[in-house]
Design an enzyme around this catalytic site. Structure first.
Site, short mmCIF file in Angstrom:
data_model
loop_
_atom_site.label_atom_id
_atom_site.label_comp_id
_atom_site.label_asym_id
_atom_site.label_seq_id
_atom_site.Cartn_x
_atom_site.Cartn_y
_atom_site.Cartn_z
N LYS A 188 41.47 45.01 35.40
CA LYS A 188 42.27 45.01 34.21
C LYS A 188 41.59 45.13 32.91
CE LYS A 188 42.68 40.23 32.85
NZ LYS A 188 42.39 40.48 31.51
N ASP A 217 43.23 41.72 40.18
CA ASP A 217 43.66 40.44 39.43
C ASP A 217 42.93 39.45 40.13
OD1 ASP A 217 44.92 38.44 38.14
OD2 ASP A 217 46.95 39.57 38.01
N HIS A 218 42.16 39.02 39.41
CA HIS A 218 41.28 38.01 40.15
C HIS A 218 41.90 36.76 40.19
CE1 HIS A 218 40.57 36.57 35.80
NE2 HIS A 218 40.27 35.43 36.50
N HIS A 280 48.17 37.98 34.47
CA HIS A 280 47.92 36.70 35.39
C HIS A 280 49.42 36.16 35.49
CE1 HIS A 280 44.06 37.88 35.30
NE2 HIS A 280 43.70 37.16 34.17
#
Length: 527
Positions: A188, A217-218, A280
């Protein structure tokens, strides 16, 4: 067990009595990978000099190797504008691993991993460098047995995605040969609005097919986020009350106690909403509100998340349903800190928000009338990410007013970080002769309940890329739906009369955020 010996797992475990227990409902029964080890492959890492590569990606690769989850011939190729030899790149990886790896350092693991390190110097517009990169990948296939399977990790600013993808296509690197696979990993932000996200997607998917594009997206790799699915769909006690009949509202918070921390060049002009809410927090909302999927395969999980994002509705009056602010000078614990406008690299008079809050609703039968409150900010009182599901009050309390005067609402709080776990808040009688009810909490913590330390998010996500396992990676449809939600808010904020309030560092954000909640007769949880 040695660090290079993988532990064997199974869909069916055995209890201490030796009897087989029921299969894990969150594992695909058709999944026969036991243990889950990546096959022959290599990874090409663009942006090896950046903080993300140094602090997250390189240490995660070592940790995977240390856990025995990478093949013996796994190879890592660095690409950067540096006059380095292979051994220079190896030292960069070694320093990163020594400082940031989660698992202990073992020479035997490191020596085997380092044999596969290669470095290609060059710039993104250098045809010869990419031709050399192609030759290097072919050489690793012959010498290290990678099978030609290659993941290209673009840990670079999005503005360079197009150029790198074009070079990968021109040099033939993006094209699988002889049954091998080629995949691309991008970080991102996925654009800065809906239009740019579509343009970026067209560039990337013009070179790689959709199933070969992995958007990181961690947060989706965090153990607690995945445990949200287990909480909801593996336990009969929660799902029957997970709806508007019992739930009053949901709060999703990501608070940071740091400032822009050297990211001024990126952050100024982006802001808290684009940086955190668009990806997130909306992903956490989708997982919280989604219906039970047919299975936990990627396409079924995505389908349910997309339904949630498509059903999100913004309030008509965004002035009352949103809040934003900038951190001012203040105290972060015992340290005096400067305000956002005084940070190095921030433009004078910047209107970029460092705090953003938003009220939205999900127009489905399950969630009709239940508001979702999302907030994120920098320089807040503490670092915490949590999902708080707050329940309605009991319709009748057969107690005197004094017996329950301090009684709050029941809540389930999923703590994503830093103290991963789940807390239940409910009313209980105080010991004594009188009937007095007070709020108490029942707490589950990963650290105290499991002896095995949770892997870092990047370990899980990188391994899934190498396995081609994509449930935790959003497709472009999810990205575009998220921008459809946020774009109207950003346009509203861009108007001159949109309020941007200063808030002191070390607190819980601007007063306009509290006022937003107070209008609904609610207040923010204090984590």
């Amino acid at each position: 067990m040695s660090p290079t010996t993988p532990s064997t797992t199974s869909n069916t475990s055995a209890s201490s009595t030796g009897r087989a227990t029921r299969p894990n409902p969150l594992r695909d029964p058709e999944d026969k990978r036991l243990p889950v080890i990546a096959g022959p492959c290599c990874m090409v890492l663009f942006g090896v000099t950046g903080d993300l590569a140094r602090k997250k990606i390189m240490p995660a690769i070592y940790d995977l190797a240390n856990r025995g989850l990478l093949p013996p011939g796994f190879s890592l190729v660095g690409f950067a504008r540096r006059d380095w030899a292979d051994q220079d790149f190896g030292k960069i990886v070694h320093d990163a691993v020594s400082q940031y790896a989660r698992t202990p350092f073992h020479e035997s693991v490191w020596d085997n991993l380092a044999e596969g390190f290669r470095f290609v110097p060059g710039t993104f517009d250098d045809d010869e460098a990419f031709d050399l990169l192609s030759a290097t990948v072919d050489q690793l296939q012959r010498e290290r047995g990678t099978g030609g399977n290659t993941a290209f990790y673009l840990s670079i600013p999005p503005g360079f995605f197009g150029q790198v993808c074009e070079q990968l296509a021109r040099s033939g690197l993006a094209t699988p040969r002889d049954g091998s696979w080629r995949r691309v990993v991008i970080e991102k932000p996925f654009g800065h609005d809906l239009k740019s996200a579509r343009e970026l997607n067209a560039i990337v998917e013009g070179v790689f097919p959709p199933d070969s594009v992995f958007r990181i997206d961690h947060y989706l790799g965090k153990e607690t986020v995945q445990n949200l699915l287990a909480l909801r769909f593996a336990n009969q006690m929660f799902e029957p009350i997970w709806n508007s009949n019992y739930i009053d509202h949901v709060q999703i918070t990501m608070a940071e106690d740091i400032g822009v921390a050297g990211r001024a060049g990126y952050y100024d002009g982006i802001g808290a909403a684009r940086d955190v809410i668009q990806n997130h927090l909306l992903q956490l909302l989708a997982l919280t509100a989604m219906e039970e999927p047919i299975s936990f395969q990627a396409e079924h999980l995505r389908a349910e998340k997309e339904k949630v994002l498509a059903s999100v509705r913004l309030p008509k009056d965004l002035a009352k349903a949103t809040a934003r602010g900038q951190y001012a000078p203040g105290w972060q614990g015992s340290e005096k800190v400067i305000g956002f406008l005084d940070e190095e690299g921030i433009k004078k008079g910047s209107t970029t928000e460092t705090f953003a809050a938003l009220k939205i609703e999900v127009d489905t039968r399950r969630w009709a009338g239940v508001p979702f409150y999302l907030r994120t900010g920098k320089r807040l009182a503490k670092r915490v990410t949590e999902i708080a599901v707050v329940f309605k009050r009991a319709p009748h309390l057969p107690f005197t007013d004094t017996a329950t005067e301090e009684l709050g609402q029941n809540a389930i709080v999923i703590r994503v970080q830093p103290d991963e776990g789940i807390t239940l808040r409910f009313g209980s009688k105080v010991p004594g002769t009188q009937m007095e009810v007070r709020d108490v909490t029942m707490d589950f913590g990963y650290g105290s309940s499991f002896t095995e330390k949770s892997p870092e998010a990047y370990e899980r996500l990188i391994l899934d890329v190498l396995l081609g396992d994509s449930p935790l990676f959003p497709r472009h449809e999810e990205v575009e739906l998220s921008w459809r939600i946020l774009d109207p808010v950003e346009k509203f904020w861009s108007r001159q009369h949109a309020k941007l309030e200063q808030y002191p560092s070390g607190g819980w954000g601007p007063t306009c955020s509290d006022e937003m909640m107070a209008r609904d007769g609610r207040e923010w949880r204090m984590p």
